[in-house]
Design an enzyme around this catalytic site. Structure first.
Site, PDB file in Angstrom:
ATOM      1  N   ASP A  76       0.856  -1.185   0.000  1.00  0.00           N
ATOM      2  CA  ASP A  76       0.000   0.000   0.000  1.00  0.00           C
ATOM      3  C   ASP A  76       0.896   1.240   0.000  1.00  0.00           C
ATOM      4  O   ASP A  76       2.110   1.147   0.095  1.00  0.00           O
ATOM      5  CB  ASP A  76      -0.888  -0.002   1.247  1.00  0.00           C
ATOM      6  CG  ASP A  76      -0.061  -0.097   2.518  1.00  0.00           C
ATOM      7  OD1 ASP A  76       0.392   0.949   2.998  1.00  0.00           O
ATOM      8  OD2 ASP A  76       0.169  -1.231   3.008  1.00  0.00           O
ATOM      9  N   ASP A  78       0.666   3.588   2.398  1.00  0.00           N
ATOM     10  CA  ASP A  78       0.484   4.151   3.730  1.00  0.00           C
ATOM     11  C   ASP A  78      -0.629   5.197   3.646  1.00  0.00           C
ATOM     12  O   ASP A  78      -1.715   4.880   3.171  1.00  0.00           O
ATOM     13  CB  ASP A  78       1.803   4.722   4.252  1.00  0.00           C
ATOM     14  CG  ASP A  78       1.835   4.807   5.770  1.00  0.00           C
ATOM     15  OD1 ASP A  78       1.273   3.919   6.432  1.00  0.00           O
ATOM     16  OD2 ASP A  78       2.426   5.753   6.306  1.00  0.00           O
TER      17      ASP A  78
END
Length: 289
Positions: A226, A228
């Site tokens: 991802d 973040d």
């Protein structure tokens, strides 16, 4: 009790035994042949789960689920000291691990693989050393140098193994280790970027430090799952997203680690192992000196 052997060097070829610590999705015992469960009680308590001993292509290995096979141990509560001590107790020479990370860089995309070379430790609640002065700990105080943080030869071998398999692994990256189990605030995420962090993670510390203190050759394959929460216009990180990305790409990590076991065993690591042990010896202060 395990003691690092100090004194005269012994560069005779050493039998290779490889510990594999798996994060989410990489604790599958089926990667091992002739496997058996081993339970070890260490001076620092119980390991995260049973250690699964077995072989990959005839090479002795030990597999451990970092968070337990039910994934019911949060990052702070992982008994990193017991896990690494047990690997050393079972005569492992190397520890290769997988870990999920958030990306702090635009050019590190979800699904990308990275072989990190350094870390910034933001954890606050975890025991960082075996040399803690308790009755069963090794004697003295170890002022461990952590440059290089990861064993570079093992790290490079993971990269070359990935290339051999047709996968790309980014060479190097700094992991910011946070306490968790919560994710970062946006302000924190942007601060880590300003510090030079490339990835954010909850488990690399103190695992990497303890492995070095135990004289083990440690390297990691990290997967970015991802962005973040620093990236404007992107949804904030969530568990569902992380697990989805990891599940889509975990087969790559399995193939890299299992093939790396074969490749590690083809080489003579005696000098590297001796150097790792002497690093601990030369930086431990005690009344016996």
């Amino acid at each position: 009790m395990i003691r690092i052997k100090c004194g005269d060097s012994n560069l005779d070829p050493m039998p290779i035994k490889i510990g594999i610590i798996g994060g989410s999705g990489l604790d599958d015992p089926d990667i091992l042949e002739n496997r058996k469960e081993t339970h070890i009680t260490t001076p620092f308590g119980e390991t995260s789960d049973a250690l699964i001993e077995g072989e990959i292509a005839g090479v002795k290995c030990v597999l451990l689920a970092r968070h337990g096979r039910k994934h019911d141990i949060m990052p702070t509560n992982v008994n990193y000291r017991a896990n690494i001590w047990a690997m050393r107790n079972l005569n492992c020479t190397h520890v290769i691990v997988s870990t999920a990370c958030g990306s702090l860089r635009e050019d590190i995309r979800p699904g990308d693989l990275i072989a990190p070379h350094d870390f910034i430790d933001r954890t606050t609640k975890r025991a960082q050393t075996f040399y803690d002065g308790s009755e069963n700990s090794p004697r003295g105080v170890c002022h461990l140098p952590v440059f290089p943080a990861f064993n570079d030869r093992t790290r490079k071998l993971l990269i070359s193994t990935a290339s051999e398999l047709g996968y790309t692994v980014r060479d190097g990256g700094t992991v910011v280790a946070i306490e968790g189990p919560r994710y970062s605030s946006r302000a924190e995420s942007n601060m880590y970027r300003q510090w030079g962090g490339d990835l954010v993670n909850m488990t690399i510390c103190p695992e990497v430090v303890l492995a070095k203190e135990a004289g083990l050759l440690y390297a990691s394959i990290a997967m970015a799952t991802d962005y973040d929460c620093w990236r404007i216009g992107c949804e904030s990180v969530n568990v569902e997203e992380v697990l989805k990305t990891f599940a889509e790409n975990v087969v790559k990590i399995k193939k890299i680690l299992t093939k790396a076991v074969e490749n590690i065993a083809k080489e003579d690591w005696s000098e590297e192992i001796e150097s790792a042990n002497q690093c601990v010896c030369k930086n431990t202060m005690s009344a016996d000196m």
